[in-house]
Scaffold this active site. Structure first.
Site, PDB file in Angstrom:
ATOM      1  N   GLY A 103      -4.833   1.158  10.653  1.00 33.26           N
ATOM      2  CA  GLY A 103      -4.230   0.393  11.746  1.00 33.26           C
ATOM      3  C   GLY A 103      -4.868  -0.976  11.825  1.00 33.26           C
ATOM      4  O   GLY A 103      -5.794  -1.189  12.596  1.00 33.26           O
ATOM      5  N   GLU A 156      -8.927   0.742  12.179  1.00 33.34           N
ATOM      6  CA  GLU A 156      -9.664  -0.184  11.321  1.00 33.34           C
ATOM      7  C   GLU A 156      -9.672  -1.620  11.852  1.00 33.34           C
ATOM      8  O   GLU A 156     -10.590  -2.390  11.579  1.00 33.34           O
ATOM      9  CB  GLU A 156      -9.078  -0.176   9.907  1.00 33.34           C
ATOM     10  CG  GLU A 156      -7.632  -0.611   9.835  1.00 33.34           C
ATOM     11  CD  GLU A 156      -7.065  -0.562   8.428  1.00 33.34           C
ATOM     12  OE1 GLU A 156      -7.774  -0.939   7.489  1.00 33.34           O
ATOM     13  OE2 GLU A 156      -5.905  -0.142   8.277  1.00 33.34           O
ATOM     14  N   ASP A 188       1.470   2.039   9.515  1.00 28.78           N
ATOM     15  CA  ASP A 188       0.955   1.686  10.840  1.00 28.78           C
ATOM     16  C   ASP A 188       2.022   1.704  11.931  1.00 28.78           C
ATOM     17  O   ASP A 188       1.699   1.522  13.106  1.00 28.78           O
ATOM     18  CB  ASP A 188       0.311   0.294  10.807  1.00 28.78           C
ATOM     19  CG  ASP A 188      -0.945   0.254   9.963  1.00 28.78           C
ATOM     20  OD1 ASP A 188      -1.485   1.335   9.667  1.00 28.78           O
ATOM     21  OD2 ASP A 188      -1.391  -0.850   9.599  1.00 28.78           O
ATOM     22  N   GLY A 192       0.818  -1.213   0.000  1.00 26.30           N
ATOM     23  CA  GLY A 192       0.000   0.000   0.000  1.00 26.30           C
ATOM     24  C   GLY A 192       0.848   1.258   0.000  1.00 26.30           C
ATOM     25  O   GLY A 192       2.048   1.223   0.298  1.00 26.30           O
ATOM     26  N   GLY A 197       5.156  -8.311   4.214  1.00 21.49           N
ATOM     27  CA  GLY A 197       5.016  -9.181   3.056  1.00 21.49           C
ATOM     28  C   GLY A 197       6.100  -8.942   2.028  1.00 21.49           C
ATOM     29  O   GLY A 197       6.653  -9.881   1.442  1.00 21.49           O
TER      30      GLY A 197
END
Length: 414
Positions: free
Chosen positions: A231, A283, A187, A65, A158
């Site tokens: 988050g 979130e 985050d 992201g 990842g």
């Protein structure tokens, strides 16, 4: 106490000619009080290089992201290579890890001073990004075919797992490839990194939204503003923005489970007393209240979260309707707004330091490492060590105590 061994391609024999170099024997402790824990190799320029800069070909890939500062990292990686070491062959793989597979049909771009001119003032990444894995064998084939000696992987957990796979595959083939990761997560939840780039910018942008939410809530009798912030597993953005704003009345984060009934009861008391409230929710908070399907995952393999924002909005409206208390809900979800901003000054400085230390590591032949940050010192962290070392908000820490003091909310909501 354990001394971490930094993977290396071999002996470095080329004089760098750099001043103020750092010795491989310099160590940074994991903890500065009590048991020092693990000892990490200090990052920084080395007196001896593994790669001859005039013969070196480097590449950069950005994955996952968006996050404020990605373009800053690209620019600083290139400038340290180009001006700091004299490496003139630097390429950018486009579209994330997919760009490492020639079957994607998108060739890498050669990075030049003109290519990176002004990109630090833009959000996003000029190289593009994506989620998901790549065929490691084909990716390494492609890197070897293009004569790539160094690969910088800019991304989160990842991405760095993929970087480790690439490093291991290249090592198995005997190809001297330096793989160095620059940790990226908005985050702020990467282990052995006290502050990730983009986090402060995200908090700053979140505060702007909370300010607007507060204005909306207090301008209407019965006004409730609910703001969902990023988050997934860590509430650092929500906690930081709550304390920085000073106008949030309830903060909900993944690390602190809460009872819906207790939360609604506290919110009702607040509304009877003040007639307006601001709620910040990460979130990943309250997922135990939702019915998540473990089979639903995104391209990176992350569990798709339930939408806590819409859930809370509905439950709040239902509760006050049953109590016959008029309220006016205002719902904000600024996730893309927060992550697509350019880096602020503080994050710009941090991006530059992460990038330059990554280049120093790569030129010295370090590989299979991520640049970490502990006690304001940059370190080399073996990528494999990141597994199982996620960083979270400790409910017993100063982080959370500051939130409780700022909001005045019960701890916990039970």
């Amino acid at each position: 106490m354990e001394t971490m061994v930094t993977p290396s391609l071999g002996d470095s024999r080329i004089r760098s000619g750099l001043r103020h170099t750092v010795s491989d024997d310099s160590r940074i402790p994991e903890h500065i009080e009590g048991d020092p824990g693990m000892l990490f190799e200090a990052a920084g320029p080395r007196d001896l290089l593994y790669f001859n800069p005039k013969e070196t070909v480097a590449a950069i890939v950005t994955c996952g992201g968006l996050c404020p500062g990605l373009n800053n990292v690209i620019r600083s990686l290139f400038f340290e290579l180009y001006y700091g070491y004299g490496v003139t062959e630097v390429f950018g793989f486009r579209g994330g890890y997919g760009g490492l597979d020639p079957a994607c049909g998108i060739p890498p771009v050669k990075i030049t001073p003109g290519y990176v001119d002004g990109i630090h003032r833009q959000g996003g990444t000029i190289l593009g990004t994506s989620r998901g894995p790549v065929d490691i064998a084909r990716a390494v084939d492609h890197l070897i075919e293009r004569g790539i000696n160094i690969l910088f992987t800019v991304g989160g957990d990842g991405t760095q797992r993929g970087a480790n796979d690439i490093y291991q595959e290249a090592r198995k083939r005997g190809h001297p490839l330096s793989v160095v990761g620059v940790p990226k997560t908005i985050d702020n939840d990467v282990g052995f990194v006290s502050r990730t780039f983009g986090f402060v910018t995200a908090v700053e942008e979140a505060v702007r939204v909370l300010d607007c939410a507060h204005t909306e809530a207090r301008s209407t009798p019965g006004g409730i503003a609910l703001v969902k912030l990023m988050g997934r597993h860590a509430g650092f953005i929500t906690a930081g923005a709550t304390v920085a704003s000073q106008d949030v009345n309830f903060a909900l984060i993944p690390e602190v489970p809460f009872s819906l009934e207790a939360f609604l009861s506290s919110l009702e008391k607040r509304m009877r007393y003040k007639s307006h409230a601001v709620i910040a929710v990460a979130e990943g908070a309250g997922q135990e209240l939702l019915e998540a399907d473990a089979s639903k995952r995104d391209a990176s393999g992350n569990l798709k979260l339930g939408d806590i924002g819409h859930y809370l909005r509905g439950e709040i409206e239902r509760h006050f309707k049953e109590k016959d208390i008029p309220v006016v809900m205002r719902y904000f979800d600024p996730s893309y707004q927060v992550r697509s901003r350019p880096a602020n000054c503080q994050d710009s400085l941090l991006c530059d330091l992460f990038a330059r230390n990554a280049v120093h590591a790569a030129m010295a032949g370090k590989t299979g490492v991520v640049i970490g940050l502990l006690h304001e010192r940059f370190i080399h962290v073996p990528i494999e060590l990141l597994k199982g070392h996620e960083k979270r908000v400790d409910p017993n820490s100063g982080w959370w105590r500051s939130v409780l003091a700022t909001t005045g909310q019960p701890d916990p909501f039970v």
